[in-house]
Design an enzyme around this catalytic site. Structure first.
Site, PDB file in Angstrom:
ATOM      1  N   ASP A  57      40.346  33.179  38.554  1.00 18.08           N
ATOM      2  CA  ASP A  57      40.571  33.987  37.133  1.00 18.08           C
ATOM      3  C   ASP A  57      41.286  35.883  37.656  1.00 18.08           C
ATOM      4  OD1 ASP A  57      38.239  34.902  37.457  1.00 18.08           O
ATOM      5  OD2 ASP A  57      37.425  34.234  35.973  1.00 18.08           O
ATOM      6  N   SER A  58      41.188  36.394  38.891  1.00 21.87           N
ATOM      7  CA  SER A  58      41.284  37.295  39.591  1.00 21.87           C
ATOM      8  C   SER A  58      42.909  37.668  39.789  1.00 21.87           C
ATOM      9  CB  SER A  58      41.065  37.117  40.730  1.00 21.87           C
ATOM     10  OG  SER A  58      41.340  36.563  41.355  1.00 21.87           O
ATOM     11  N   ASP A  96      40.332  28.453  38.942  1.00 20.61           N
ATOM     12  CA  ASP A  96      38.775  28.950  37.575  1.00 20.61           C
ATOM     13  C   ASP A  96      39.088  28.401  35.618  1.00 20.61           C
ATOM     14  OD1 ASP A  96      37.316  30.112  38.568  1.00 20.61           O
ATOM     15  OD2 ASP A  96      38.658  32.679  39.174  1.00 20.61           O
ATOM     16  N   LYS A 125      36.303  25.934  39.082  1.00 19.52           N
ATOM     17  CA  LYS A 125      34.888  26.457  39.505  1.00 19.52           C
ATOM     18  C   LYS A 125      35.004  26.739  37.882  1.00 19.52           C
ATOM     19  CE  LYS A 125      35.645  30.792  41.593  1.00 19.52           C
ATOM     20  NZ  LYS A 125      35.391  31.396  40.795  1.00 19.52           N
ATOM     21  N   GLU A 127      31.859  29.559  36.540  1.00 19.72           N
ATOM     22  CA  GLU A 127      30.886  31.058  37.006  1.00 19.72           C
ATOM     23  C   GLU A 127      29.566  30.939  36.101  1.00 19.72           C
ATOM     24  OE1 GLU A 127      32.503  34.744  36.068  1.00 19.72           O
ATOM     25  OE2 GLU A 127      33.997  34.559  37.637  1.00 19.72           O
ATOM     26  N   GLU A 194      28.275  34.772  45.355  1.00 18.10           N
ATOM     27  CA  GLU A 194      29.326  35.947  45.802  1.00 18.10           C
ATOM     28  C   GLU A 194      28.182  37.257  45.026  1.00 18.10           C
ATOM     29  OE1 GLU A 194      32.712  36.448  42.405  1.00 18.10           O
ATOM     30  OE2 GLU A 194      32.870  38.703  43.619  1.00 18.10           O
TER      31      GLU A 194
HETATM   32  O1  KIV Z   1      38.352  34.472  40.344  1.00 19.37           O
HETATM   33  C1  KIV Z   1      38.198  34.446  41.725  1.00 19.37           C
HETATM   34  O2  KIV Z   1      39.000  35.195  42.487  1.00 19.37           O
HETATM   35  C2  KIV Z   1      36.789  34.499  42.566  1.00 19.37           C
HETATM   36  C3  KIV Z   1      37.328  34.812  43.841  1.00 19.37           C
HETATM   37  C4  KIV Z   1      36.883  36.084  43.957  1.00 19.37           C
HETATM   38  C5  KIV Z   1      35.577  33.491  44.715  1.00 19.37           C
HETATM   39  O3  KIV Z   1      36.795  34.408  41.786  1.00 19.37           O
END
Ligand code: KIV
Length: 278
Positions: A57-58, A96, A125, A127, A194
């Protein structure tokens, strides 16, 4: 095979699976991971023999130009995961679960179904904080490979008020190590740390049975992940200390991404200067 990945043969013949990553940990073979948001970057990662590609989600930061990741939607992740899947054949494709897309177990299941079914991801993924272990448990029990993202959780930025190193005090370190154990017990296949001090990350990786990858977590974990735009110096603004621009010392994107993979495999990256001691 997709045209974008034809130009250079990949060394792997089989797609990377959760089992492959587990074996790499047992063989003490560092796992190289990178984010990607489109087919061309995915193909770069493929040519470099990356083990795992994450549609993070970056993308809220590097694609949408936002200060936080909280505006990213499941639709956004599905769209970019589909783009990345088109350029990828061997690395494991993770995606994500964006902010509030896993607030309840039902949401988490519905969002994961979209990331996997429509996007083509093989892992989601999360969080996660302590409360989310039941979500991971349900996903895992239903055959969804899960990466639990611990330590600094950018989706929580409005609550935590900034991007800070996690697990610094004795109590915070204890809590983080306990969370890692809880997520593993809940069925997570991969842990991501992280912005965690290297000694704590080392301890977590040493005790976890599943692989532990890091970003800003020092060299002594089972693998590394970076945001692709950081690896080629394309990200705007102040760079965190754990970021290295590999294009600065290489002549092409392919060479830069390959250099990143090599640096991870040989544990040349991150250096002590690119890690947090405490
Ligand atoms: O969203 C993302 O790109 C991430 C990485 C920083 C691991 O969670």
């Amino acid at each position: 095979m997709n045209k974008l990945v034809e130009t250079r043969p990949t060394q792997r013949t089989q797609p990377v699976s959760v089992a492959t990553l587990g074996q790499m940990k047992r063989d003490n073979q560092p796992i190289a991971c990178l984010t990607a948001y489109d087919a061309s970057f995915a193909a770069l990662a493929e040519r470099a023999n990356m083990d795992l590609v994450l549609v993070g989600d970056s993308l809220g930061n590097v694609i949408h130009g936002q200060a936080t990741t909280t505006s990213v939607s499941v639709d956004d992740i599905v769209y970019h995961t589909r783009c990345v899947a088109a350029g990828l054949s061997t690395p494991l494709l993770a995606a994500d679960l964006p902010f509030l897309s896993f607030a309840t177990t039902a949401d988490a299941v519905a969002s994961s179904r979209r990331l996997i079914g429509e996007g083509g991801a093989s892992m989601v993924k999360v969080e996660g904080g302590a409360a989310d272990t039941s979500i991971v448990e349900t996903l895992a029990q239903n055959g969804v490979p899960v990466c639990a993202h611990l330590g600094l959780r950018p989706q929580q930025v409005h609550k935590t008020g900034g991007f800070k190193i996690q697990g610094r005090s004795k109590d915070a370190a204890k809590k983080l190590a306990a969370e890692a154990r809880q997520f593993e017990a809940a069925g997570a296949d991969l842990l991501l740390l992280e912005c965690v001090p290297s000694p704590l990350a080392r301890r977590i990786a040493a005790t976890a049975k599943v692989p532990v990858i890091g970003i800003g977590a020092g060299p002594d974990v089972d693998g590394q992940i970076l945001v692709s735009h950081d690896v080629i110096g394309l990200s705007a603004g102040k760079k965190p200390k754990f970021v290295r621009n590999f294009l600065a010392s290489h002549d092409s994107l392919d060479e830069a991404v390959e250099a990143y993979v090599e640096a991870v495999r040989h544990r040349y990256f991150p250096s002590a200067d690119e890690s947090f001691d405490s």
